[in-house]
Design an enzyme around this catalytic site. Structure first.
Site, PDB file in Angstrom:
ATOM      1  N   GLU A 114      -5.387  -3.458   1.916  1.00 21.00           N
ATOM      2  CA  GLU A 114      -5.990  -2.755   0.770  1.00 21.00           C
ATOM      3  C   GLU A 114      -5.169  -2.947  -0.496  1.00 21.00           C
ATOM      4  OE1 GLU A 114      -7.469   1.330   3.085  1.00 21.00           O
ATOM      5  OE2 GLU A 114      -5.612   1.299   1.963  1.00 21.00           O
ATOM      6  N   ARG A 145      -2.745  -3.298  -6.888  1.00 22.08           N
ATOM      7  CA  ARG A 145      -1.887  -3.819  -7.957  1.00 22.08           C
ATOM      8  C   ARG A 145      -1.628  -5.314  -7.801  1.00 22.08           C
ATOM      9  NH1 ARG A 145       1.903  -0.230 -10.387  1.00 22.08           N
ATOM     10  NH2 ARG A 145       1.744   0.963  -8.473  1.00 22.08           N
ATOM     11  N   ARG A 195       0.920   4.982 -18.046  1.00 21.43           N
ATOM     12  CA  ARG A 195       2.016   4.657 -17.118  1.00 21.43           C
ATOM     13  C   ARG A 195       3.415   4.874 -17.726  1.00 21.43           C
ATOM     14  NH1 ARG A 195       3.103   0.629 -14.642  1.00 21.43           N
ATOM     15  NH2 ARG A 195       3.290   1.528 -12.581  1.00 21.43           N
ATOM     16  N   TYR A 255       5.114   7.808 -15.575  1.00 25.18           N
ATOM     17  CA  TYR A 255       6.086   7.357 -14.557  1.00 25.18           C
ATOM     18  C   TYR A 255       7.358   6.789 -15.181  1.00 25.18           C
ATOM     19  CZ  TYR A 255       1.622   6.887 -11.979  1.00 25.18           C
ATOM     20  OH  TYR A 255       0.385   7.081 -11.428  1.00 25.18           O
ATOM     21  N   CYS A 302      -0.421  13.440 -30.549  1.00 25.18           N
ATOM     22  CA  CYS A 302       0.500  14.490 -30.984  1.00 25.18           C
ATOM     23  C   CYS A 302       1.383  14.971 -29.841  1.00 25.18           C
ATOM     24  CB  CYS A 302      -0.297  15.646 -31.547  1.00 25.18           C
ATOM     25  SG  CYS A 302      -1.453  15.080 -32.774  1.00 25.18           S
ATOM     26  N   GLU A 303       2.159  14.095 -29.278  1.00 21.03           N
ATOM     27  CA  GLU A 303       3.104  14.458 -28.220  1.00 21.03           C
ATOM     28  C   GLU A 303       4.273  13.498 -28.297  1.00 21.03           C
ATOM     29  OE1 GLU A 303       2.287  15.656 -24.434  1.00 21.03           O
ATOM     30  OE2 GLU A 303       0.138  15.912 -24.693  1.00 21.03           O
TER      31      GLU A 303
HETATM   32  N1  LLP Z   1      -4.606   2.198  -0.251  1.00 21.56           N
HETATM   33  C1  LLP Z   1      -4.401   3.497  -0.498  1.00 21.56           C
HETATM   34  C2  LLP Z   1      -4.762   4.471   0.537  1.00 21.56           C
HETATM   35  C3  LLP Z   1      -3.837   3.912  -1.709  1.00 21.56           C
HETATM   36  O1  LLP Z   1      -3.612   5.202  -1.940  1.00 21.56           O
HETATM   37  C4  LLP Z   1      -3.491   2.939  -2.691  1.00 21.56           C
HETATM   38  C5  LLP Z   1      -2.918   3.348  -3.966  1.00 21.56           C
HETATM   39  C6  LLP Z   1      -3.763   1.597  -2.406  1.00 21.56           C
HETATM   40  C7  LLP Z   1      -4.304   1.247  -1.165  1.00 21.56           C
HETATM   41  C8  LLP Z   1      -3.440   0.490  -3.374  1.00 21.56           C
HETATM   42  O2  LLP Z   1      -2.080   0.443  -3.626  1.00 21.56           O
HETATM   43  P1  LLP Z   1      -1.471  -0.798  -4.460  1.00 21.56           P
HETATM   44  O3  LLP Z   1      -1.729  -2.058  -3.685  1.00 21.56           O
HETATM   45  O4  LLP Z   1      -2.161  -0.815  -5.768  1.00 21.56           O
HETATM   46  O5  LLP Z   1      -0.030  -0.474  -4.585  1.00 21.56           O
HETATM   47  N2  LLP Z   1      -1.127   5.071 -10.556  1.00 21.56           N
HETATM   48  C9  LLP Z   1       0.050   4.521  -9.923  1.00 21.56           C
HETATM   49  C10 LLP Z   1      -0.259   3.909  -8.592  1.00 21.56           C
HETATM   50  C11 LLP Z   1      -0.963   4.861  -7.632  1.00 21.56           C
HETATM   51  C12 LLP Z   1      -1.295   4.224  -6.292  1.00 21.56           C
HETATM   52  C13 LLP Z   1      -2.250   5.081  -5.546  1.00 21.56           C
HETATM   53  N3  LLP Z   1      -2.666   4.564  -4.277  1.00 21.56           N
HETATM   54  C14 LLP Z   1       0.713   3.540 -10.892  1.00 21.56           C
HETATM   55  O6  LLP Z   1       0.239   3.375 -12.021  1.00 21.56           O
HETATM   56  O7  LLP Z   1       1.735   2.948 -10.541  1.00 21.56           O
END
Ligand code: LLP
Length: 424
Positions: free
Chosen positions: A277, A280, A316, A320, A348-349
């Site tokens: 899955e 990113r 982001r 983070y 405004c932050e």
């Molecule tokens: N599968 C599940 C169950 C997940 O919760 C996520 C991401 C993925 C797959 C995909 O993960 P990836 O391959 O993208 O790492 N907003 C945060 C990242 C949150 C990730 C949430 N879950 C950021 O901007 O870094």
């Protein structure tokens, strides 16, 4: 590798100068290289080709319909987390047997819609959720496949907010309880316990935590198999890191080289299907945010570049403390002075920044900047804070570019709202 490269002094997206797009689309805007999305998807597919996994792009990272459609046309499935994502998935015509549905809080309505849509399976996060799926499936005269999401209690070396596989996190089911569920599967006649799922976090640069988690999950699979429960699917989640700055993440090939031998005693071609899955990894480096310098402000202690994109467009950095490289879209010529600046938006932050203490080449009001690696968790996390319309999403293929989602208008901001006269 991505398709945002300088040709001479100009930044190009594939074969189109970014400044040309800015002239037509206005700023700020997200810009995606379709080729880069596909390249990354195909890299992963190729690295794992010996076992033909089901790759479900995690559309929470980027849910632009054009991007989803192009991935789906190349065989990708989709990992969804809400009714809204199911709706988008259906819009792009993905084979529903390539949809997996995660999320700790699926509503009964979302579960019903997903069963009616004949998705492949739910990744189940709790016992009450399992009971709800069983009840809804019974009502719909269906038998629904699920994967139990295990919490392997493995800590990846990443930001706390995107760590998901430790006992402190809300995700998954501990192995003891999961084991009991498999043993007592007869209690859930409308559910087929088809798989096991893990996802330990995001932006994980090193393969060690993946290996640790997969070993744990394989132990679990062995134990339930021993008791007569075949496991047809193993979903190892997403989480592969990309390069934002100086990271040296594993490549798809290196990842496959480390992970595949762990399955040597399992027949991944016929016995147990592998599911991935990634979000990113496929989308992160495939998009940028283009913004324009509105003002420069020199205080006694700091210099600010005030740009027209803000934390509502890309959260982001504020949320983070994430680093995104920022580069002029047209590099200055000759000998260039650099200065340390904060690149901030109009909101405004004080938390509204895209970069802090960043060494930047001298730039002028009106110059364009590209915020790199914004294709994942960029547009999808944007909001209307400060009543700022969401920006357009532009896609490039070769020499052509198209607005795939247009800029919101002020009317869009109030579309679902009314002045309630009764309370005035
Ligand atoms: N599968 C599940 C169950 C997940 O919760 C996520 C991401 C993925 C797959 C995909 O993960 P990836 O391959 O993208 O790492 N907003 C945060 C990242 C949150 C990730 C949430 N879950 C950021 O901007 O870094």
């Amino acid at each position: 590798m991505h398709r945002f490269e300088f040709k001479g002094r100009e930044l190009y997206c594939e074969d189109v100068p970014v400044s040309k797009i800015a002239r037509e689309a206005g700023t700020p805007f997200y810009l995606y290289s379709v080729r880069t999305f596909l390249d990354h998807y195909l890299k992963l597919k190729d690295a794992f080709k010996s076992v033909k996994p089901l790759i479900c792009f995690s559309m929470k990272a980027n849910s632009n319909l054009t991007i989803l459609k192009s991935l789906v046309e190349h065989g990708s499935g989709l990992d969804i987390v809400s009714g809204g994502e199911l709706f988008r998935a259906k819009k792009v015509g993905v084979d529903s047997q390539k949809i997996v549905f995660a999320s700790v809080g699926k509503t009964e309505k979302e579960i019903e819609d997903a069963i009616r849509s004949k998705i492949l399976m739910f990744n189940v996060e709790s016992i009450p959720e399992l009971e709800t799926i069983n009840t809804v499936a019974c009502r719909l005269h269906a038998v629904q496949k699920v994967a139990i999401r295990l919490n392997p209690d493995v800590s990846p070396d990443t930001h706390d907010y995107i760590t998901t596989g430790t006992k402190q996190n809300k995700f998954g089911i501990d192995t003891g309880t999961a084991n009991k569920l498999f043993m007592e599967s007869y209690r859930y006649p409308f559910i087929r316990f088809a798989g096991v799922h893990i996802h330990i976090g995001s932006q994980i640069t090193d393969s060690k935590p993946f290996v640790k988690a997969i070993k744990r999950v394989l132990q679990f699979i062995d134990s339930v198999r021993f008791c007569g429960n075949p496991v047809e699917y193993l979903n190892i989640g997403g989480g592969l890191a990309i390069i934002y700055s100086k990271e040296k993440p594993q490549t798809a090939r290196e990842f496959a080289r480390v992970v595949l031998p762990l399955f040597k005693d399992y027949d991944l071609k016929k016995g147990m299907k592998l599911v991935l899955e990634p979000g990113r990894f496929i989308s992160g480096n495939s998009g940028i945010l283009v913004t324009k310098i509105l003002y420069k402000k020199v205080n006694p202690t700091k210099t600010f570049m005030i740009v027209d994109a803000a934390m509502n467009d890309l959260i982001r950095p504020s949320f983070y403390g994430a680093y995104h490289e920022i580069t002029p879209v047209v590099r200055p010529s000759g000998k260039v002075r650099t200065a340390e600046v904060d690149i901030v938006g109009p909101i405004c932050e004080s938390g509204d920044f895209l970069a802090k203490n960043r060494k930047m080449p001298a730039a002028n009001i009106g110059d364009l900047l590209a915020v790199m690696s914004c294709g994942a968790y960029g547009y999808v996390m944007s909001s209307n804070y400060n009543s700022r319309p969401r920006v357009p999403e532009v896609v490039v293929k070769g020499r052509k570019f198209f607005v795939a989602k247009k800029r919101e208008s002020y009317e869009d901001l109030v579309r679902n709202e009314k002045i309630v006269k009764e309370v005035i």
